[in-house]
Design a protein around this motif. Structure first.
Motif, PDB file in Angstrom:
ATOM      1  N   MET A   1      43.455  45.702  48.010  1.00  0.00           N
ATOM      2  CA  MET A   1      43.326  44.738  46.921  1.00  0.00           C
ATOM      3  C   MET A   1      41.871  44.383  46.650  1.00  0.00           C
ATOM      4  O   MET A   1      41.097  44.294  47.578  1.00  0.00           O
ATOM      5  N   HIS A   2      41.552  44.193  45.379  1.00  0.00           N
ATOM      6  CA  HIS A   2      40.172  43.880  45.006  1.00  0.00           C
ATOM      7  C   HIS A   2      39.788  42.457  45.438  1.00  0.00           C
ATOM      8  O   HIS A   2      40.564  41.520  45.246  1.00  0.00           O
ATOM      9  N   THR A   3      38.628  42.319  46.039  1.00  0.00           N
ATOM     10  CA  THR A   3      38.150  40.976  46.383  1.00  0.00           C
ATOM     11  C   THR A   3      37.139  40.543  45.337  1.00  0.00           C
ATOM     12  O   THR A   3      36.155  41.254  45.083  1.00  0.00           O
ATOM     13  N   THR A   4      37.390  39.393  44.745  1.00  0.00           N
ATOM     14  CA  THR A   4      36.500  38.912  43.681  1.00  0.00           C
ATOM     15  C   THR A   4      35.123  38.587  44.245  1.00  0.00           C
ATOM     16  O   THR A   4      35.010  37.947  45.280  1.00  0.00           O
ATOM     17  N   VAL A   5      34.109  39.020  43.518  1.00  0.00           N
ATOM     18  CA  VAL A   5      32.721  38.833  43.956  1.00  0.00           C
ATOM     19  C   VAL A   5      32.140  37.584  43.285  1.00  0.00           C
ATOM     20  O   VAL A   5      32.445  37.302  42.120  1.00  0.00           O
ATOM     21  N   LEU A   6      31.340  36.840  44.015  1.00  0.00           N
ATOM     22  CA  LEU A   6      30.647  35.660  43.492  1.00  0.00           C
ATOM     23  C   LEU A   6      31.600  34.752  42.700  1.00  0.00           C
ATOM     24  O   LEU A   6      31.286  34.319  41.575  1.00  0.00           O
ATOM     25  N   LEU A   7      32.752  34.488  43.298  1.00  0.00           N
ATOM     26  CA  LEU A   7      33.810  33.766  42.577  1.00  0.00           C
ATOM     27  C   LEU A   7      33.364  32.377  42.109  1.00  0.00           C
ATOM     28  O   LEU A   7      33.301  32.104  40.909  1.00  0.00           O
ATOM     29  N   ARG A   8      33.052  31.502  43.052  1.00  0.00           N
ATOM     30  CA  ARG A   8      32.709  30.114  42.678  1.00  0.00           C
ATOM     31  C   ARG A   8      31.409  30.070  41.890  1.00  0.00           C
ATOM     32  O   ARG A   8      31.289  29.367  40.887  1.00  0.00           O
ATOM     33  N   GLU A   9      30.435  30.850  42.358  1.00  0.00           N
ATOM     34  CA  GLU A   9      29.124  30.843  41.695  1.00  0.00           C
ATOM     35  C   GLU A   9      29.276  31.165  40.206  1.00  0.00           C
ATOM     36  O   GLU A   9      28.645  30.544  39.352  1.00  0.00           O
ATOM     37  N   THR A  10      30.121  32.151  39.916  1.00  0.00           N
ATOM     38  CA  THR A  10      30.273  32.590  38.521  1.00  0.00           C
ATOM     39  C   THR A  10      30.998  31.534  37.687  1.00  0.00           C
ATOM     40  O   THR A  10      30.505  31.107  36.637  1.00  0.00           O
ATOM     41  N   VAL A  11      32.156  31.098  38.174  1.00  0.00           N
ATOM     42  CA  VAL A  11      32.975  30.189  37.361  1.00  0.00           C
ATOM     43  C   VAL A  11      32.273  28.832  37.231  1.00  0.00           C
ATOM     44  O   VAL A  11      32.216  28.252  36.143  1.00  0.00           O
ATOM     45  N   GLU A  12      31.668  28.373  38.318  1.00  0.00           N
ATOM     46  CA  GLU A  12      30.998  27.064  38.230  1.00  0.00           C
ATOM     47  C   GLU A  12      29.766  27.116  37.332  1.00  0.00           C
ATOM     48  O   GLU A  12      29.422  26.134  36.675  1.00  0.00           O
ATOM     49  N   SER A  13      29.138  28.270  37.254  1.00  0.00           N
ATOM     50  CA  SER A  13      27.935  28.387  36.412  1.00  0.00           C
ATOM     51  C   SER A  13      28.265  28.204  34.928  1.00  0.00           C
ATOM     52  O   SER A  13      27.386  27.950  34.113  1.00  0.00           O
ATOM     53  N   LEU A  14      29.540  28.323  34.580  1.00  0.00           N
ATOM     54  CA  LEU A  14      29.909  28.222  33.159  1.00  0.00           C
ATOM     55  C   LEU A  14      30.116  26.786  32.696  1.00  0.00           C
ATOM     56  O   LEU A  14      30.283  26.540  31.502  1.00  0.00           O
ATOM     57  N   ASN A  15      30.125  25.832  33.644  1.00  0.00           N
ATOM     58  CA  ASN A  15      30.311  24.417  33.270  1.00  0.00           C
ATOM     59  C   ASN A  15      31.591  24.191  32.475  1.00  0.00           C
ATOM     60  O   ASN A  15      31.567  23.474  31.456  1.00  0.00           O
ATOM     61  N   LEU A  16      32.669  24.800  32.904  1.00  0.00           N
ATOM     62  CA  LEU A  16      33.912  24.699  32.121  1.00  0.00           C
ATOM     63  C   LEU A  16      34.535  23.312  32.248  1.00  0.00           C
ATOM     64  O   LEU A  16      34.490  22.696  33.317  1.00  0.00           O
ATOM     65  N   LYS A  17      35.113  22.847  31.144  1.00  0.00           N
ATOM     66  CA  LYS A  17      35.764  21.514  31.126  1.00  0.00           C
ATOM     67  C   LYS A  17      37.174  21.692  30.557  1.00  0.00           C
ATOM     68  O   LYS A  17      37.445  22.674  29.841  1.00  0.00           O
TER      69      LYS A  17
END
Ligand SMILES: C[S@@+](CC[C@H](N)C(=O)[O-])C[C@H]1O[C@@H](n2cnc3c(N)ncnc32)[C@H](O)[C@@H]1O
Length: 318
Positions: A1-17
Protein backbone atom coordinates in the motif's frame (compact mmCIF):
# COMPACT_ATOMS: atom_id res chain seq x y z
CA UNK A 1 0.00 0.00 0.00
CA UNK A 2 1.14 3.52 -0.81
CA UNK A 3 2.30 5.59 2.16
CA UNK A 4 1.42 9.26 1.83
CA UNK A 5 4.46 11.53 1.84
CA UNK A 6 4.62 14.81 3.79
CA UNK A 7 0.99 14.34 4.80
CA UNK A 8 0.50 16.95 7.55
CA UNK A 9 3.05 19.37 6.13
CA UNK A 10 1.22 19.47 2.80
CA UNK A 11 -2.37 19.71 4.01
CA UNK A 12 -1.59 22.16 6.81
CA UNK A 13 0.36 24.39 4.43
CA UNK A 14 -2.88 25.05 2.54
CA UNK A 15 -4.58 26.79 5.49
CA UNK A 16 -7.84 25.01 4.74
CA UNK A 17 -10.99 26.11 6.60
CA UNK A 18 -14.51 24.65 6.80
CA UNK A 19 -16.47 25.25 3.64
CA UNK A 20 -13.50 25.58 1.33
CA UNK A 21 -13.06 23.88 -2.04
CA UNK A 22 -9.90 21.85 -2.58
CA UNK A 23 -8.48 19.89 -5.50
CA UNK A 24 -6.29 16.85 -5.06
CA UNK A 25 -4.85 16.73 -8.57
CA UNK A 26 -3.06 13.43 -7.92
CA UNK A 27 -5.53 11.54 -5.74
CA UNK A 28 -3.58 8.24 -5.64
CA UNK A 29 -4.30 6.42 -2.37
CA UNK A 30 -6.11 9.53 -1.14
CA UNK A 31 -4.04 10.15 2.00
CA UNK A 32 -3.84 13.91 1.43
CA UNK A 33 -7.49 13.99 0.40
CA UNK A 34 -8.74 12.30 3.56
CA UNK A 35 -6.95 14.81 5.77
CA UNK A 36 -8.10 17.71 3.60
CA UNK A 37 -11.68 16.43 3.96
CA UNK A 38 -11.37 16.76 7.73
CA UNK A 39 -10.26 20.36 7.36
CA UNK A 40 -12.95 21.51 4.93
CA UNK A 41 -15.74 19.71 6.80
CA UNK A 42 -19.28 19.01 5.75
CA UNK A 43 -19.75 22.22 3.84
CA UNK A 44 -16.57 21.85 1.79
CA UNK A 45 -15.98 20.37 -1.65
CA UNK A 46 -13.17 18.00 -2.65
CA UNK A 47 -12.30 17.30 -6.27
CA UNK A 48 -10.04 14.26 -6.61
CA UNK A 49 -8.35 13.73 -9.96
CA UNK A 50 -6.26 10.79 -11.16
CA UNK A 51 -5.28 9.32 -14.50
CA UNK A 52 -5.73 5.89 -13.04
CA UNK A 53 -9.26 4.52 -12.63
CA UNK A 54 -8.06 2.05 -9.98
CA UNK A 55 -7.08 4.94 -7.68
CA UNK A 56 -10.53 6.50 -8.05
CA UNK A 57 -12.35 3.22 -7.42
CA UNK A 58 -10.28 2.45 -4.34
CA UNK A 59 -10.84 5.94 -2.96
CA UNK A 60 -14.58 5.64 -3.48
CA UNK A 61 -14.47 2.49 -1.32
CA UNK A 62 -12.43 4.37 1.28
CA UNK A 63 -14.98 7.16 1.45
CA UNK A 64 -17.72 4.59 2.04
CA UNK A 65 -15.66 3.17 4.91
CA UNK A 66 -15.22 6.67 6.35
CA UNK A 67 -18.92 7.39 6.05
CA UNK A 68 -19.98 4.20 7.78
CA UNK A 69 -17.28 4.58 10.43
CA UNK A 70 -14.89 1.78 9.37
CA UNK A 71 -12.10 4.32 8.79
CA UNK A 72 -11.58 6.88 11.50
CA UNK A 73 -11.85 10.38 10.11
CA UNK A 74 -13.21 13.50 11.74
CA UNK A 75 -15.25 14.45 8.73
CA UNK A 76 -17.85 12.39 6.96
CA UNK A 77 -19.12 15.36 5.15
CA UNK A 78 -17.65 17.17 2.17
CA UNK A 79 -19.11 16.80 -1.26
CA UNK A 80 -16.62 14.70 -3.22
CA UNK A 81 -16.18 14.66 -6.99
CA UNK A 82 -13.86 11.98 -8.40
CA UNK A 83 -12.62 12.58 -11.92
CA UNK A 84 -10.55 10.32 -14.16
CA UNK A 85 -8.50 12.77 -16.17
CA UNK A 86 -5.11 14.34 -16.60
CA UNK A 87 -4.46 17.27 -14.27
CA UNK A 88 -3.49 19.37 -17.27
CA UNK A 89 -7.24 19.69 -17.86
CA UNK A 90 -7.93 21.33 -14.52
CA UNK A 91 -9.86 24.29 -15.88
CA UNK A 92 -12.15 22.15 -18.03
CA UNK A 93 -12.70 19.68 -15.19
CA UNK A 94 -13.90 22.49 -12.91
CA UNK A 95 -16.00 24.01 -15.67
CA UNK A 96 -17.77 20.67 -16.15
CA UNK A 97 -18.40 20.50 -12.39
CA UNK A 98 -19.65 24.11 -12.43
CA UNK A 99 -16.99 25.14 -9.94
CA UNK A 100 -15.53 28.55 -10.59
CA UNK A 101 -12.56 28.91 -8.25
CA UNK A 102 -10.88 26.82 -5.54
CA UNK A 103 -9.03 27.55 -2.30
CA UNK A 104 -6.37 24.88 -2.33
CA UNK A 105 -4.64 22.55 -4.78
CA UNK A 106 -2.42 19.57 -3.98
CA UNK A 107 -0.16 17.82 -6.48
CA UNK A 108 1.91 14.89 -5.20
CA UNK A 109 3.73 14.04 -8.40
CA UNK A 110 4.66 10.74 -10.00
CA UNK A 111 3.45 7.26 -9.19
CA UNK A 112 2.06 5.44 -6.19
CA UNK A 113 3.55 2.23 -4.83
CA UNK A 114 0.58 0.12 -5.94
CA UNK A 115 1.37 1.05 -9.55
CA UNK A 116 5.03 0.07 -9.24
CA UNK A 117 4.15 -3.23 -7.61
CA UNK A 118 1.46 -4.17 -10.12
CA UNK A 119 2.79 -6.02 -13.21
CA UNK A 120 0.12 -4.40 -15.36
CA UNK A 121 1.96 -1.05 -15.29
CA UNK A 122 5.32 -2.59 -16.31
CA UNK A 123 7.22 0.17 -14.51
CA UNK A 124 9.86 -1.39 -12.33
CA UNK A 125 12.94 -3.51 -12.89
CA UNK A 126 12.26 -5.07 -9.52
CA UNK A 127 9.23 -6.86 -10.93
CA UNK A 128 9.53 -8.64 -14.26
CA UNK A 129 6.67 -7.52 -16.49
CA UNK A 130 5.97 -6.41 -20.07
CA UNK A 131 7.42 -2.90 -20.56
CA UNK A 132 4.61 -0.36 -20.33
CA UNK A 133 4.91 2.52 -17.78
CA UNK A 134 1.63 4.31 -18.62
CA UNK A 135 0.22 5.57 -15.33
CA UNK A 136 -3.24 5.90 -16.82
CA UNK A 137 -3.03 2.77 -19.00
CA UNK A 138 -4.19 4.77 -22.03
CA UNK A 139 -2.61 6.00 -25.24
CA UNK A 140 -0.23 4.17 -27.55
CA UNK A 141 3.07 5.50 -26.24
CA UNK A 142 4.38 2.77 -23.95
CA UNK A 143 7.93 2.12 -22.78
CA UNK A 144 7.93 -0.87 -25.15
CA UNK A 145 7.15 1.45 -28.04
CA UNK A 146 9.86 3.98 -27.07
CA UNK A 147 12.57 1.39 -26.46
CA UNK A 148 11.84 -0.63 -29.60
CA UNK A 149 11.08 2.07 -32.14
CA UNK A 150 12.72 5.39 -31.23
CA UNK A 151 15.90 6.43 -33.00
CA UNK A 152 19.21 6.10 -31.20
CA UNK A 153 19.65 9.89 -30.93
CA UNK A 154 16.20 10.31 -29.36
CA UNK A 155 16.97 7.64 -26.78
CA UNK A 156 20.31 9.30 -25.96
CA UNK A 157 18.46 12.59 -25.58
CA UNK A 158 15.87 11.33 -23.08
CA UNK A 159 18.41 9.32 -21.07
CA UNK A 160 20.57 12.47 -20.77
CA UNK A 161 17.79 14.97 -20.20
CA UNK A 162 15.34 13.02 -18.05
CA UNK A 163 17.73 10.53 -16.46
CA UNK A 164 20.84 12.71 -16.29
CA UNK A 165 22.56 9.43 -17.17
CA UNK A 166 26.26 9.86 -18.12
CA UNK A 167 26.31 6.52 -19.99
CA UNK A 168 23.30 7.53 -22.13
CA UNK A 169 25.14 7.00 -25.45
CA UNK A 170 26.46 3.59 -24.56
CA UNK A 171 23.10 2.40 -23.27
CA UNK A 172 21.17 3.68 -26.30
CA UNK A 173 23.68 2.04 -28.67
CA UNK A 174 23.31 -1.29 -26.89
CA UNK A 175 19.50 -1.03 -27.00
CA UNK A 176 19.61 -0.51 -30.77
CA UNK A 177 21.96 -3.50 -31.27
CA UNK A 178 19.91 -5.66 -28.99
CA UNK A 179 16.54 -4.93 -30.56
CA UNK A 180 17.89 -5.86 -34.02
CA UNK A 181 18.21 -9.41 -32.71
CA UNK A 182 14.99 -9.45 -30.72
CA UNK A 183 12.49 -6.87 -29.42
CA UNK A 184 13.10 -5.81 -25.82
CA UNK A 185 9.90 -6.92 -24.18
CA UNK A 186 10.22 -6.92 -20.43
CA UNK A 187 11.49 -4.73 -17.61
CA UNK A 188 14.11 -7.36 -16.70
CA UNK A 189 15.40 -7.58 -20.28
CA UNK A 190 15.87 -3.82 -20.31
CA UNK A 191 17.47 -3.81 -16.88
CA UNK A 192 20.02 -6.42 -18.00
CA UNK A 193 21.00 -4.31 -21.01
CA UNK A 194 21.36 -1.14 -18.91
CA UNK A 195 23.31 -2.80 -16.10
CA UNK A 196 25.81 -4.18 -18.61
CA UNK A 197 26.45 -0.70 -20.00
CA UNK A 198 26.30 1.78 -17.13
CA UNK A 199 28.24 2.31 -13.96
CA UNK A 200 26.48 2.11 -10.65
CA UNK A 201 26.65 5.33 -8.59
CA UNK A 202 26.50 5.29 -4.81
CA UNK A 203 25.18 1.75 -4.82
CA UNK A 204 22.06 2.71 -6.80
CA UNK A 205 20.99 0.30 -9.54
CA UNK A 206 22.16 1.97 -12.79
CA UNK A 207 18.81 1.13 -14.36
CA UNK A 208 17.04 3.56 -11.99
CA UNK A 209 17.81 6.65 -14.06
CA UNK A 210 16.99 5.03 -17.40
CA UNK A 211 13.66 3.78 -16.06
CA UNK A 212 12.95 7.26 -14.67
CA UNK A 213 13.70 8.80 -18.08
CA UNK A 214 11.36 6.37 -19.81
CA UNK A 215 8.53 6.96 -17.34
CA UNK A 216 8.86 10.72 -17.71
CA UNK A 217 8.78 10.34 -21.51
CA UNK A 218 5.87 7.91 -21.66
CA UNK A 219 3.71 10.05 -19.37
CA UNK A 220 4.90 13.42 -20.68
CA UNK A 221 5.49 14.31 -17.06
CA UNK A 222 7.56 17.50 -17.30
CA UNK A 223 5.44 19.17 -19.98
CA UNK A 224 2.32 18.21 -18.03
CA UNK A 225 3.69 19.77 -14.87
CA UNK A 226 4.28 23.09 -16.66
CA UNK A 227 0.75 23.11 -18.06
CA UNK A 228 -0.71 22.09 -14.70
CA UNK A 229 0.97 24.97 -12.85
CA UNK A 230 -0.47 27.48 -15.31
CA UNK A 231 -3.91 25.92 -15.04
CA UNK A 232 -3.67 25.98 -11.24
CA UNK A 233 -3.01 29.73 -11.30
CA UNK A 234 -6.13 30.21 -13.39
CA UNK A 235 -8.46 28.44 -10.96
CA UNK A 236 -7.15 29.60 -7.57
CA UNK A 237 -9.04 32.15 -5.51
CA UNK A 238 -7.06 35.08 -4.18
CA UNK A 239 -5.21 33.81 -1.11
CA UNK A 240 -5.76 30.26 -2.35
CA UNK A 241 -2.69 28.04 -2.14
CA UNK A 242 -1.02 25.43 -4.30
CA UNK A 243 1.23 22.75 -2.77
CA UNK A 244 3.44 20.61 -4.98
CA UNK A 245 5.51 17.61 -3.89
CA UNK A 246 8.24 16.63 -6.34
CA UNK A 247 10.55 13.64 -6.28
CA UNK A 248 13.47 14.60 -8.50
CA UNK A 249 15.40 17.69 -9.40
CA UNK A 250 13.86 18.07 -12.88
CA UNK A 251 10.38 18.44 -11.41
CA UNK A 252 11.52 20.57 -8.51
CA UNK A 253 13.32 22.97 -10.87
CA UNK A 254 10.11 23.49 -12.87
CA UNK A 255 8.07 24.26 -9.74
CA UNK A 256 10.72 26.58 -8.30
CA UNK A 257 11.12 28.44 -11.58
CA UNK A 258 7.38 28.81 -12.08
CA UNK A 259 6.83 30.14 -8.56
CA UNK A 260 9.70 32.60 -8.94
CA UNK A 261 8.52 33.80 -12.33
CA UNK A 262 5.09 34.55 -10.86
CA UNK A 263 6.22 36.33 -7.75
CA UNK A 264 6.41 39.33 -9.83
CA UNK A 265 8.58 41.43 -10.56
CA UNK A 266 10.40 42.32 -13.62
CA UNK A 267 12.56 39.67 -15.23
CA UNK A 268 14.16 42.05 -17.75
CA UNK A 269 17.97 42.02 -17.91
CA UNK A 270 19.52 44.49 -15.46
CA UNK A 271 20.91 46.66 -18.22
CA UNK A 272 17.42 47.47 -19.63
CA UNK A 273 16.55 51.08 -18.72
CA UNK A 274 12.79 50.35 -18.56
CA UNK A 275 10.71 47.24 -17.98
CA UNK A 276 9.52 45.55 -21.15
CA UNK A 277 8.49 42.17 -19.71
CA UNK A 278 5.41 43.48 -17.85
CA UNK A 279 5.71 40.50 -15.53
CA UNK A 280 2.85 40.59 -13.01
CA UNK A 281 2.93 39.50 -9.40
CA UNK A 282 0.54 36.55 -9.19
CA UNK A 283 2.01 34.53 -6.35
CA UNK A 284 3.60 34.82 -2.95
CA UNK A 285 6.03 32.02 -2.10
CA UNK A 286 5.20 30.41 1.25
CA UNK A 287 8.15 28.02 1.37
CA UNK A 288 11.35 29.96 0.69
CA UNK A 289 13.14 26.64 0.93
CA UNK A 290 11.37 23.38 0.10
CA UNK A 291 9.97 21.41 3.05
CA UNK A 292 11.66 18.02 3.46
CA UNK A 293 10.43 14.96 5.36
CA UNK A 294 11.30 14.70 9.05
CA UNK A 295 13.85 12.17 10.35
CA UNK A 296 10.92 10.09 11.59
CA UNK A 297 9.25 10.02 8.17
CA UNK A 298 12.54 9.20 6.44
CA UNK A 299 12.98 6.22 8.73
CA UNK A 300 9.43 4.99 8.21
CA UNK A 301 9.21 5.53 4.46
CA UNK A 302 12.37 5.45 2.36
CA UNK A 303 10.52 6.69 -0.72
CA UNK A 304 10.10 10.03 1.05
CA UNK A 305 13.85 10.70 0.95
CA UNK A 306 13.72 12.62 -2.31
CA UNK A 307 10.45 14.49 -1.62
CA UNK A 308 10.39 18.30 -1.69
CA UNK A 309 7.29 20.33 -0.93
CA UNK A 310 6.88 23.84 -2.32
CA UNK A 311 3.87 26.02 -1.56
CA UNK A 312 2.73 29.33 -3.02
CA UNK A 313 -0.29 31.62 -2.50
CA UNK A 314 -2.23 33.50 -5.13
CA UNK A 315 -2.16 37.23 -4.51
CA UNK A 316 -4.85 39.68 -5.49
CA UNK A 317 -4.06 41.68 -8.54
CA UNK A 318 -5.35 45.26 -8.38
C1 LIG B 1 2.34 9.98 -5.62
S1 LIG B 1 0.78 9.40 -6.10
C2 LIG B 1 -0.29 10.36 -5.08
C3 LIG B 1 -0.46 9.79 -3.72
C4 LIG B 1 -1.50 10.46 -2.87
N1 LIG B 1 -1.15 11.83 -2.58
C5 LIG B 1 -1.74 9.70 -1.58
O1 LIG B 1 -1.76 10.32 -0.52
O2 LIG B 1 -1.91 8.49 -1.66
C6 LIG B 1 0.55 10.13 -7.66
C7 LIG B 1 -0.77 9.79 -8.34
O3 LIG B 1 -0.96 10.77 -9.35
C8 LIG B 1 -1.42 10.15 -10.53
N2 LIG B 1 -0.97 11.01 -11.64
C9 LIG B 1 0.29 11.15 -12.12
N3 LIG B 1 0.31 12.04 -13.11
C10 LIG B 1 -0.96 12.51 -13.25
C11 LIG B 1 -1.57 13.46 -14.11
N4 LIG B 1 -0.87 14.10 -15.05
N5 LIG B 1 -2.90 13.70 -13.96
C12 LIG B 1 -3.63 13.03 -13.03
N6 LIG B 1 -3.09 12.10 -12.20
C13 LIG B 1 -1.79 11.85 -12.29
C14 LIG B 1 -0.84 8.76 -10.51
O4 LIG B 1 -1.64 7.87 -11.26
C15 LIG B 1 -0.82 8.44 -9.00
O5 LIG B 1 -1.97 7.74 -8.62
Amino acid sequence: MHTTVLLRETVESLNLKPGMTVIDATLGGGGHSLLAMEKIGETGILVGIDLDQIALDEFEEKIKSVRDGRIKNNSKGPKVHLVKDNFINLRQILKDLKIDKVDGIIADLGWRLDQVKNKKYGMSFQIDAPLDMRLGQEGTRTAYHVVNSWKEESLVDIFFRYGEEPSARKIAKRIIESRKEKKIETTKELETIVIGNATSRRGINPATKVFQALRITVNNELENLEVFLKEAMGVLNNEGRVAVISFHSLEDRIVKKFFRANTGGCICPKEFPICVCNQKKNLKIITQKPIRPSEKELKENTRSRSAKLRVAEKVSIN
